[in-house]
Every structure is written in C-alpha cells, then in structure tokens.
Design a protein around this motif. Structure first.
Motif, short mmCIF file in Angstrom:
data_model
loop_
_atom_site.label_atom_id
_atom_site.label_comp_id
_atom_site.label_asym_id
_atom_site.label_seq_id
_atom_site.Cartn_x
_atom_site.Cartn_y
_atom_site.Cartn_z
N LYS A 121 0.84 -1.20 0.00
CA LYS A 121 0.00 0.00 0.00
C LYS A 121 0.88 1.25 0.00
O LYS A 121 1.83 1.36 0.79
CB LYS A 121 -0.90 -0.02 1.24
CG LYS A 121 -1.91 1.09 1.29
CD LYS A 121 -2.77 0.92 2.55
CE LYS A 121 -3.94 1.84 2.59
NZ LYS A 121 -4.75 1.56 3.81
N TYR A 122 0.55 2.18 -0.88
CA TYR A 122 1.21 3.48 -0.90
C TYR A 122 0.32 4.47 -0.16
O TYR A 122 -0.90 4.51 -0.39
CB TYR A 122 1.42 3.97 -2.34
CG TYR A 122 1.85 5.41 -2.41
CD1 TYR A 122 3.15 5.79 -2.07
CD2 TYR A 122 0.95 6.41 -2.78
CE1 TYR A 122 3.54 7.11 -2.10
CE2 TYR A 122 1.34 7.74 -2.82
CZ TYR A 122 2.63 8.09 -2.48
OH TYR A 122 3.01 9.40 -2.51
N VAL A 123 0.91 5.25 0.74
CA VAL A 123 0.16 6.24 1.51
C VAL A 123 0.89 7.58 1.44
O VAL A 123 2.10 7.65 1.69
CB VAL A 123 0.00 5.82 2.99
CG1 VAL A 123 -0.72 6.88 3.79
CG2 VAL A 123 -0.74 4.49 3.08
N ASN A 124 0.14 8.62 1.08
CA ASN A 124 0.65 9.99 1.14
C ASN A 124 -0.17 10.70 2.21
O ASN A 124 -1.28 11.17 1.95
CB ASN A 124 0.49 10.68 -0.21
CG ASN A 124 1.01 12.10 -0.21
OD1 ASN A 124 0.94 12.80 0.79
ND2 ASN A 124 1.50 12.55 -1.35
N PRO A 125 0.34 10.78 3.45
CA PRO A 125 -0.44 11.34 4.55
C PRO A 125 -0.79 12.82 4.35
O PRO A 125 -1.83 13.28 4.80
CB PRO A 125 0.45 11.17 5.78
CG PRO A 125 1.69 10.49 5.34
CD PRO A 125 1.65 10.30 3.87
N SER A 143 -4.22 7.15 -0.67
CA SER A 143 -3.71 5.78 -0.55
C SER A 143 -4.01 5.04 -1.83
O SER A 143 -5.03 5.32 -2.49
CB SER A 143 -4.38 5.03 0.60
OG SER A 143 -4.17 5.69 1.83
N SER A 144 -3.15 4.08 -2.17
CA SER A 144 -3.42 3.30 -3.38
C SER A 144 -2.72 1.95 -3.34
O SER A 144 -1.78 1.74 -2.57
CB SER A 144 -2.97 4.06 -4.64
OG SER A 144 -1.55 4.11 -4.71
N TYR A 145 -3.24 1.07 -4.17
CA TYR A 145 -2.61 -0.22 -4.47
C TYR A 145 -2.54 -0.34 -5.98
O TYR A 145 -3.46 0.07 -6.69
CB TYR A 145 -3.46 -1.40 -3.98
CG TYR A 145 -3.48 -1.63 -2.50
CD1 TYR A 145 -2.36 -2.13 -1.84
CD2 TYR A 145 -4.63 -1.40 -1.77
CE1 TYR A 145 -2.40 -2.37 -0.48
CE2 TYR A 145 -4.67 -1.64 -0.41
CZ TYR A 145 -3.55 -2.13 0.23
OH TYR A 145 -3.59 -2.38 1.57
#
Length: 130
Positions: free
Chosen positions: A31-35, A40-42
């Motif tokens: 999972k990619y997360v940009n707080p 968020s993405s997959y």
C-alpha cells in the motif's frame, strides 16, 4: 505501445483489493500512503501481465451520478478474459453465490463474444469473457 495501467477511485480500498485478488487472481503491491494528501493506493497486477489496475482512495472525491444499470460517459467497464465458456459460467456463478450482482447473464453477444457482466462491490461493471 501498450496500456500500462488503469486507475479507479474507490470508497473502500481494502474491500476492493480483496475482491480483485479473490475473483480475478490479482496480486497487490504494498500500500502506498501519502499522509499529506490523505491519498492511498494499491497497484494490482494480473496473471496475464496485461495492464495493471490502480485502486485509489482520497477524501473529497465525488461519487459519479449512476446506478448500476445506467451508463454514463467515460470508462464503461473492465473486461477480463478467462479462457473458455465454462470458465465464464463458473466465475459468474461463483460471484453470484458470493452475493455479487450479475448485471448481464452469460450469453453470446451480437458481435460474437461470450460474456457475462458483474458488478464489483462499488458497482463498477466487469465483463467476464472468453
């Protein structure tokens, strides 16, 4: 040239990832997360090495004005080739038994395809074809 990936905004990232892994053999990256953006993405890869599917989630994304049976401009569906008439029928029935909406029963179309149409958990149309 080839299509590298398609992207889809989703409400429930984990549910949608699990759906495509369970029924279409997808493999997810981490999972990619940009707080800072709340993004968020997959990226999901499929067994045939075709285009990937990016599932994305972020607050403030508007729902499209649609119900499952009404068509609107823009991308209409994702189609998965499963290799045979029997495989189309089998996967369609597996999805039906799991409670997913079958929007089009398995059939031979006027242009020669054999396909069914199912809805994923967020009502996106998926064609299952040979």
């Amino acid at each position: 040239m080839k299509i590298e990936h398609l992207a889809m905004w989703v409400r429930d990232l984990e549910q949608m990832r699990a759906f495509y892994e369970t029924y279409f053999g997808a493999t997810s990256n981490d999972k990619y997360v940009n707080p800072r953006k709340g993004f968020s993405s997959y990226f999901l890869s499929f067994p045939d090495d075709g285009p990937r599917l990016e599932l994305m989630q972020m607050p403030g994304i508007l729902d499209r004005p649609t119900d499952a049976q009404t068509q609107y401009m823009g991308l209409a569906h994702i189609a998965f080739s499963v290799g045979s008439i029997a495989a189309v029928d089998e996967l369609t029935e597996k999805l039906r038994q799991a409670g997913h909406v079958i929007a089009g029963e398995p059939r031979r179309t006027g242009d020669g395809y054999y396909e069914s149409v199912v809805l994923d958990p967020e009502q996106n149309r998926i064609e299952i074809t040979i």
